[in-house]
Write an enzyme that holds these catalytic residues in place. Sequence first.
Site: not given
Length: 423
Positions: A45, A47, A158, A185, A226, A247, A355
């Site tokens: 993961h 971003d 996500e 999420h 999540h 993650h 992450d």
Amino acid sequence: MPVSFVRRLVLSTALAALATAPALAATPEETAAAALRAAPMWDGHNDVPEQLRERRKNVLAGFDFRDTTGTADPASGAIAMHTDLTRLRQGKVGAQFWSVYVSARLTEQQAVQAVMEQIDVTKRLIAAYPADLQFATSSAEVQAAMKAGKIASLMGMEGGYAIGSSLGVLRQFHALGVRYMTLTHVRTIGWADSATDAPRHGGLSDFGKDVVREMQRIGMLVDLSHVSEDTMMDALDVARAPVIFSHSGARAVDDHPRNVPDAVLARMKANGGIVMVVTLPSYVSSRVREWDLARTAQRARLDALHIADPKRAAAELAAWVKANPTPRATLGELADHVDRVVKVAGIDHVGLGADFDGMDSTTEGLPDVSGYPALFVELARRGYSQADLQKISSGNMMRVLKAAEAYAAAHKGDPAIESPTAF
């Protein structure tokens, strides 16, 4: 006796002694380096696409992904990005799931469009650096990219709100190349409970269970980061192929609701899935989590105390933070999460999903994507063999993706699960 014979005798004796002498043990640094050469890092993961949206409105003109160390913006409070091509190479990254995340605050229909835009910008970023990045949608394509010395670039979505409660939209995202979806999420949605919001379904609704079934039928990985513990359990009840946590940490190490409890870890063996250990400090360190909770409580107290004077409340909170600086999560605490997953689920069920570029602070020793080798050295010091480390770096994730592909291939002839349109 001829001199030449003596020399040959001495040489042969010396060689025999070397052959029978015990080999010098590799250092942790050597073991880690050998593992990452043989099996480059596959991170679950990252971003960067979110950063492109927030910082640049998805405009790539003028953006240099070879070096993002100068991207801090003090005026907006933005820190420098954690990721660029130079540091990915330093971190021995061979494959990356890029997260095409959009905010849970959007409506479902807004989220569908926004994810389409994130898929577009991710593909454009990959295409802009063909010498370093290679788009991948399968295990075979990941292997080909690694063999060519490029970073295999896959996409993970996500937040299941972005399918607009439509299995048709889900299938189209898969057709565009998305290879995992995090069911939700930070917020509970219409069909799945989140780990960090009030539950409404006791896990997954009936439609949510169909989402899991359809994802596995088409070969999209089900990501349980999540989600609430009940959602994890419901998904595992339905799943017939391996699931992932892209993650997440181990809850026994840091009792954060975002982390995976032992009861779920124990089920990973039968499912065949993987927990990719996160590096976000409050998920890594109970000390950081406790500080976060204390700061939240202090802020609520000051806001209530100075309800008519928000500037004073902010100033007093800043003074409290200065007097009580946040602790740093450590490399050792991060390795503790790996240890716990291995202890409960086994060495075949752990990986890494840092992450990066999705957090404001980092674990000490892993400041950015260049830091993975330091963690592997720490794991080698703890007794992990080169073979173990190769499983953690990418071997386990490769196995999971191949298993998901095999399940989808075996069910290719199954009819699509249908859901009625909403409007």
